[in-house]
Design an enzyme around this catalytic site. Sequence first.
Site, PDB file in Angstrom:
ATOM      1  N   GLY A 124      39.459   8.107 -10.103  1.00 29.18           N
ATOM      2  CA  GLY A 124      40.099   9.409 -10.036  1.00 29.18           C
ATOM      3  C   GLY A 124      41.522   9.340 -10.551  1.00 29.18           C
ATOM      4  O   GLY A 124      42.104   8.257 -10.623  1.00 29.18           O
ATOM      5  N   HIS A 238      35.949  -0.898 -14.290  1.00 29.46           N
ATOM      6  CA  HIS A 238      34.954   0.154 -14.521  1.00 29.46           C
ATOM      7  C   HIS A 238      33.674  -0.457 -15.108  1.00 29.46           C
ATOM      8  O   HIS A 238      33.623  -0.778 -16.297  1.00 29.46           O
ATOM      9  CB  HIS A 238      35.507   1.214 -15.475  1.00 29.46           C
ATOM     10  CG  HIS A 238      36.543   2.087 -14.848  1.00 29.46           C
ATOM     11  ND1 HIS A 238      36.221   3.251 -14.158  1.00 29.46           N
ATOM     12  CD2 HIS A 238      37.891   1.969 -14.774  1.00 29.46           C
ATOM     13  CE1 HIS A 238      37.332   3.810 -13.701  1.00 29.46           C
ATOM     14  NE2 HIS A 238      38.359   3.054 -14.061  1.00 29.46           N
ATOM     15  N   GLU A 240      30.903   1.085 -15.655  1.00 28.16           N
ATOM     16  CA  GLU A 240      30.087   2.095 -16.343  1.00 28.16           C
ATOM     17  C   GLU A 240      30.392   2.222 -17.816  1.00 28.16           C
ATOM     18  O   GLU A 240      29.605   2.826 -18.567  1.00 28.16           O
ATOM     19  CB  GLU A 240      30.271   3.461 -15.660  1.00 28.16           C
ATOM     20  CG  GLU A 240      31.630   4.106 -15.819  1.00 28.16           C
ATOM     21  CD  GLU A 240      32.668   3.681 -14.784  1.00 28.16           C
ATOM     22  OE1 GLU A 240      33.659   4.401 -14.607  1.00 28.16           O
ATOM     23  OE2 GLU A 240      32.474   2.610 -14.154  1.00 28.16           O
ATOM     24  N   GLY A 302      16.125  24.199 -30.317  1.00 30.63           N
ATOM     25  CA  GLY A 302      16.722  22.960 -29.844  1.00 30.63           C
ATOM     26  C   GLY A 302      15.783  22.173 -28.952  1.00 30.63           C
ATOM     27  O   GLY A 302      14.756  22.673 -28.492  1.00 30.63           O
ATOM     28  N   VAL A 303      16.163  20.943 -28.674  1.00 30.74           N
ATOM     29  CA  VAL A 303      15.291  20.056 -27.909  1.00 30.74           C
ATOM     30  C   VAL A 303      15.170  20.499 -26.454  1.00 30.74           C
ATOM     31  O   VAL A 303      14.106  20.352 -25.840  1.00 30.74           O
ATOM     32  CB  VAL A 303      15.788  18.593 -28.003  1.00 30.74           C
ATOM     33  CG1 VAL A 303      17.166  18.431 -27.384  1.00 30.74           C
ATOM     34  CG2 VAL A 303      14.808  17.636 -27.341  1.00 30.74           C
ATOM     35  N   ASP A 304      16.212  21.079 -25.876  1.00 33.00           N
ATOM     36  CA  ASP A 304      16.186  21.411 -24.452  1.00 33.00           C
ATOM     37  C   ASP A 304      15.136  22.476 -24.145  1.00 33.00           C
ATOM     38  O   ASP A 304      14.286  22.305 -23.274  1.00 33.00           O
ATOM     39  CB  ASP A 304      17.565  21.889 -23.989  1.00 33.00           C
ATOM     40  CG  ASP A 304      18.656  20.896 -24.303  1.00 33.00           C
ATOM     41  OD1 ASP A 304      18.339  19.695 -24.387  1.00 33.00           O
ATOM     42  OD2 ASP A 304      19.806  21.304 -24.491  1.00 33.00           O
ATOM     43  N   SER A 305      15.198  23.592 -24.855  1.00 30.47           N
ATOM     44  CA  SER A 305      14.219  24.639 -24.597  1.00 30.47           C
ATOM     45  C   SER A 305      12.820  24.195 -25.006  1.00 30.47           C
ATOM     46  O   SER A 305      11.832  24.589 -24.391  1.00 30.47           O
ATOM     47  CB  SER A 305      14.604  25.932 -25.319  1.00 30.47           C
ATOM     48  OG  SER A 305      14.632  25.753 -26.717  1.00 30.47           O
ATOM     49  N   LYS A 446      20.974  14.523 -21.276  1.00 28.80           N
ATOM     50  CA  LYS A 446      20.421  14.767 -22.613  1.00 28.80           C
ATOM     51  C   LYS A 446      19.512  13.634 -23.071  1.00 28.80           C
ATOM     52  O   LYS A 446      18.435  13.880 -23.628  1.00 28.80           O
ATOM     53  CB  LYS A 446      21.578  14.937 -23.603  1.00 28.80           C
ATOM     54  CG  LYS A 446      21.160  15.411 -24.974  1.00 28.80           C
ATOM     55  CD  LYS A 446      20.747  16.852 -24.918  1.00 28.80           C
ATOM     56  CE  LYS A 446      20.643  17.460 -26.305  1.00 28.80           C
ATOM     57  NZ  LYS A 446      20.427  18.906 -26.247  1.00 28.80           N
TER      58      LYS A 446
END
Length: 590
Positions: A124, A238, A240, A302-305, A446
């Site tokens: 943070g 970190h 990540e 798009g790929v999402d829909s 994603k």
Amino acid sequence: MDQEAGASPAAARSEPDPARGKTIHGEPANAGHRVLAPDDAEVEAYLEVALDAPARDRAIGDPPIAAVVPDPGVVAVLDFGSQFAQLIARRVRELNVYSELLPHDTPLAELERRGVRAIILSGGPMSVYDEGAPKADGSIWSGRLPVLGICYGAHLMALELGGDVLPSTKREYGPATVQITSEDDLFRGIDREQPVWMSHGDSIARLPEGFHATAQTDSTPFAGLAAPERRLFGIQFHPEVAHTPRGKDVLRNFVTGIAGIAPAWTPANFIDTTVTEIRDRVDRHAAKTGSDGKVICALSGGVDSAVAAALVHRAVGDRLTCIYVDHGLMRKKESELLRATFEANLGMHLVMVDARERFLRRLAGVMDPEQKRRIIGDEFIRVFEEEAARLGRIDFLTQGTLYPDVIESTAPETKTAQKIKTHHNVGGLPADLRFQLIEPLRYLFKDEVRLVGTALGLPEAMVQRQPFPGPGLAIRIIGEVTAERLDTLRDADWIVIDEIKAAGLYRSVWQSFAILTPVRSVGVMGDGRTYANVVAIRAVTSEDGMTADWAKLPYDVLGKISSRIVNEVPGVNRVVYDISSKPPATIEWE
């Protein structure tokens, strides 16, 4: 304290505007939260803005259908404002373990209700001793769940349990070398000396009682701390980020080793559980209301829909109707690919609306990019509403909302996210529509959506498609949008993509495309002078679209793109390459 680039001492926390409406599941309407799914972002925003209408006639109903939490358990990442917090959750997902990003002060009882089996505290921007510094629910130190504190999270653990945290005499930013000094389950199988990424201005000066040091650097004696019998662990670095090469192994040791969570978060399991949940929910609703349980989905290309529609189709079959509004602003051959995929290959009921002339008429003479967006959004809603009305009673609306959309919003799932981009209020559906939402991707990132799409059998050209804005080529034409200028840009853009794919670079860049500028320049073609269009090329690399760097494309690739455009696209005699990063520039020009 994490001295993170771009982070401010207090992240923006805007309260919902009481004048705004509510979504159909009772949450404050908020169309400005789509950040990491830019290909479907604005098409989804058009639908979400529609919910900005007064809510007086809209029933709250059930919450949106979304992913089912897998049985092995959840890792909760408590967000203390780090720019890396979302990345921690993604890295845990990459271990095939389900994770959620939650507010820093989420009570332990709520975590347990959600099926949480382990807690990770993010970094943070503040110091733990600052007035108003965020704190966690004190019950998390009880040992009922294992806890890993990262940077600020480690400082908080030390301070809350009786240790001391002070400003460092020597701050550490960037690469560092850590020495692992104690045998510890967190560092199992990892060499004693490791390159890591540091970003802190504070350090632990004294350990709490019952803790021992597990790692150090030249300037940080307590770069790691642990009380194994209490299942409490902290690290200064970190794990990540890519700059900590063995960071993923540290996270794996904590999640699957110390916490004992089985790696069961896989595309196949997700598909099975989500399809079952959608089918059961729609069937229950149909039985209760005597309806057919019809579902619609707005496809954007798009790929999402696309993935959301494929999941829902697997669950409800012919009760799903997909509506694709062809506004004439798509890239070359994309509408054809969508038709072939959904009608021919997947056997879905697809309504393709040819609205190209409608959109061109409304865009005629419009130069301002914001006005373009408003017009496109408004017309999209009008066309979608007309087509939906022809289908009769509709009970459910499918949307491709992703997890970043949730955690970047002001929805109840989070209260620490900062809005990065606000979409425009571009019109809306009638206030009395009572669709319930199906959001099967609501808890996916994603990259996970792409994996699910592949597992569902969607073609690679659709699953790996680069992000594309909802207003399409309209905001890649600087100035007025006409049929002629669209054709020019479509042909130039096709060459850019074609050559980048031919060079094997398509998957390594975030976006690559052409822009038709309002500039005309002098040129020579053959024996004659020309005065023709200038096309700009934009290619960027990015992790998530929030920041981006211009792609260092090989000169021979750029040369071939330029040569082909000026030779194959009528009316273009000059090509330039955009070498601006985000920030200060954006990815799109408008």
